[in-house]
Scaffold this motif. Structure first.
Motif, short mmCIF file in Angstrom:
data_model
loop_
_atom_site.label_atom_id
_atom_site.label_comp_id
_atom_site.label_asym_id
_atom_site.label_seq_id
_atom_site.Cartn_x
_atom_site.Cartn_y
_atom_site.Cartn_z
N PHE A 1 10.25 6.79 -3.86
CA PHE A 1 10.29 7.93 -2.94
C PHE A 1 9.84 7.51 -1.54
N ARG A 2 8.76 6.75 -1.47
CA ARG A 2 8.25 6.37 -0.15
C ARG A 2 9.09 5.27 0.49
N CYS B 1 12.31 5.23 0.22
CA CYS B 1 13.39 6.05 0.79
C CYS B 1 12.91 6.73 2.07
N LEU B 2 11.67 7.18 2.07
CA LEU B 2 11.10 7.80 3.27
C LEU B 2 11.06 6.81 4.43
N VAL B 3 10.74 5.57 4.11
CA VAL B 3 10.75 4.52 5.14
C VAL B 3 12.13 4.41 5.77
N ILE B 4 13.18 4.43 4.93
CA ILE B 4 14.55 4.31 5.45
C ILE B 4 14.91 5.51 6.31
N VAL B 5 14.46 6.68 5.92
CA VAL B 5 14.73 7.89 6.71
C VAL B 5 14.08 7.80 8.09
N LEU B 6 12.89 7.22 8.14
CA LEU B 6 12.11 7.21 9.38
C LEU B 6 12.35 5.96 10.23
N VAL B 7 12.77 4.86 9.62
CA VAL B 7 12.77 3.59 10.34
C VAL B 7 13.84 3.53 11.43
N GLY B 8 14.96 4.23 11.25
CA GLY B 8 16.00 4.21 12.28
C GLY B 8 15.49 4.73 13.62
N PRO B 9 14.95 5.97 13.66
CA PRO B 9 14.38 6.48 14.91
C PRO B 9 13.24 5.61 15.44
N MET B 10 12.43 5.05 14.52
CA MET B 10 11.31 4.21 14.95
C MET B 10 11.81 2.93 15.64
N LEU B 11 12.86 2.33 15.10
CA LEU B 11 13.41 1.12 15.71
C LEU B 11 14.06 1.42 17.06
N LEU B 12 14.71 2.58 17.16
CA LEU B 12 15.28 2.96 18.45
C LEU B 12 14.19 3.13 19.49
N ALA B 13 13.06 3.76 19.09
CA ALA B 13 11.94 3.91 20.01
C ALA B 13 11.36 2.55 20.38
N PHE C 1 0.81 -1.22 0.00
CA PHE C 1 0.00 0.00 0.00
C PHE C 1 0.85 1.27 0.00
N ILE C 2 2.13 1.13 -0.28
CA ILE C 2 3.05 2.25 -0.12
C ILE C 2 2.76 3.41 -1.08
N ASP C 3 2.15 3.11 -2.22
CA ASP C 3 1.85 4.19 -3.17
C ASP C 3 0.40 4.64 -3.12
N PHE C 4 -0.36 4.18 -2.11
CA PHE C 4 -1.75 4.62 -1.96
C PHE C 4 -1.79 6.08 -1.52
N ARG C 5 -2.87 6.75 -1.87
CA ARG C 5 -3.09 8.08 -1.33
C ARG C 5 -3.36 7.95 0.17
N LYS D 1 17.08 14.95 -5.95
CA LYS D 1 16.93 13.71 -6.72
C LYS D 1 15.87 12.81 -6.09
N TRP D 2 15.84 12.80 -4.77
CA TRP D 2 14.86 12.00 -4.04
C TRP D 2 13.45 12.40 -4.42
N LEU D 3 13.20 13.71 -4.47
CA LEU D 3 11.85 14.21 -4.77
C LEU D 3 11.41 13.88 -6.20
N LYS D 4 12.37 13.58 -7.07
CA LYS D 4 12.03 13.29 -8.47
C LYS D 4 11.79 11.80 -8.71
N LEU D 5 11.98 10.98 -7.69
CA LEU D 5 11.77 9.54 -7.85
C LEU D 5 10.28 9.23 -8.00
N ASP D 6 9.96 8.08 -8.60
CA ASP D 6 8.57 7.66 -8.64
C ASP D 6 8.06 7.43 -7.22
N LYS D 7 6.73 7.36 -7.08
CA LYS D 7 6.13 7.35 -5.75
C LYS D 7 6.61 6.18 -4.90
N ILE D 8 6.73 4.99 -5.48
CA ILE D 8 7.14 3.82 -4.69
C ILE D 8 8.56 4.00 -4.18
#
Length: 345
Positions: free
Chosen positions: A252-253, A255-267, A183-187, A243-250
């Motif tokens: 891009f998201r 990459c967003l998961v990788i940006v967010l997952v580190g802090p989430m795993l620490l929590a 569901f990563i590319d869902f609205r 370059k990140w912002l120009k990626l296709d939606k899947i």
């Protein structure tokens, strides 16, 4: 432990020369096959390596004794045990096939995206091949299938991705959570129904089967080292925001998961460091895959940080491995021994 360090640097050196020698397709695949067979001959015949070696023997004995009874949702791993027993190969047959699957899926994933597979394996090997592969036998299979599956998701072949994730879950049920990436590319407004009716029940099932992780008394400071790899990968992504912002939606998201997952795993590690640590193994190869795909599309300018992404991630992984080697009390369990040759340090 010297065999592990030799493996890391051999992979990186192979990646360096393969990229610069511009080998023809036949020579390239021959080099790849020879390296794969070498790794399989070494790691596929490991003996009493890993903290959970004897736990896996108990699982093997349980599965063989209950071949026709439902004892686990991880039917792929169960019947790998049963098949190995029926062929007379025992636990060693299981280890060999598990290593073969790890290597094949892990090399195929970057190759499907035209990424240098030697560099990719050099970057992820400290975590994926050694720390997980030498101990978390069933999960290392699931992780390898997952990273192969992601290449289909990136190509918008969701049915193939779903099928491969279901296959991965047959070896380690935690992989079922990765179906959520469908569901990563869902609205955003369309994410609530699958979250309520699919994701939450699956999470509950995973917690049911792995609830013992909350009671684990094992040494789990390693989650810091695993998340420590995700931070530089996230930094590399954010450093190339345009370059990140120009990626296709899947992409891009993801990459967003990788940006967010580190802090989430620490929590999450505050609740269960074991659970956070186990899930970090899925995201490390994903982070490497995403960053290295961006490398092949960059112009390789000396001033471009992405030009040095592979060496940066490799040094990060090696640094974390050295820290683990020096500090972990489990290192004696990881001293490499071969089934047919004398033990090596």
């Amino acid at each position: 432990m010297i065999i592990y360090y030799l493996t890391f640097f051999l992979l990186f050196i192979c990646g360096f020369f393969v990229e610069r020698l511009k080998l023809d397709k036949g020579t390239y695949f021959l080099a790849l096959l020879l390296l794969l067979l070498t790794l399989l001959a070494i790691y596929g015949f490991r003996f009493e390596v890993g903290v959970d070696w004897f736990n896996y023997i108990r699982v093997y004995e349980r599965d063989v004794a209950n071949a026709l009874t439902f004892t686990t949702p991880e039917l792929g791993y169960k019947y790998l045990n049963v098949l190995s027993d029926s062929l007379g190969a025992g636990i060693h047959g299981v280890v060999f096939v598990a290593t073969l699957m790890l290597l094949v899926f892990s090399f195929l994933a970057p190759m499907r995206l035209n990424i240098n597979p030697f560099y990719f394996m050099a970057v992820v090997a400290p975590y994926h091949l050694v720390v997980a592969g030498m101990n978390l036998t069933s999960q290392s299979i699931a992780t390898s299938i997952f990273i192969f599956a992601v290449t289909f998701l990136m190509q918008k072949r969701k049915a193939a991705y779903a099928g491969l994730i279901l296959l991965a879950a047959l070896f380690h049920f935690s992989a079922i959570l990765l179906l959520s990436l469908l569901f990563i590319d869902f609205r955003k407004r369309y994410l609530i129904p699958p979250f309520l009716f699919i994701f939450l029940p699956v999470v509950a099932a995973v917690f049911f089967f792995y609830g013992h992780y909350f009671e684990s008394g094992m040494e789990n400071a390693g989650v810091i080292l695993r998340v420590g790899f995700l931070i530089p990968a996230a930094f590399l992504i954010m450093a190339h925001k345009k370059k990140w912002l120009k990626l296709d939606k899947i992409r891009f998201r993801l990459c967003l998961v990788i940006v967010l997952v580190g802090p989430m795993l620490l929590a999450a590690s505050l609740l269960s460091s074991t659970l956070a640590d186990r899930f970090s193994y899925y995201f490390i190869p994903l982070a490497a895959l995403l960053v290295m795909e961006q490398v092949i599309h960059s112009k390789r300018r000396p001033s471009d940080l992405m030009t040095y992404a592979s060496p940066i991630m490799f040094l990060t992984a090696i640094t974390a491995f050295v820290a683990w080697h020096v500090a972990s009390s489990y290192i004696p369990k990881y001293q490499f021994q071969h089934l047919f040759f004398a033990a090596a340090s």
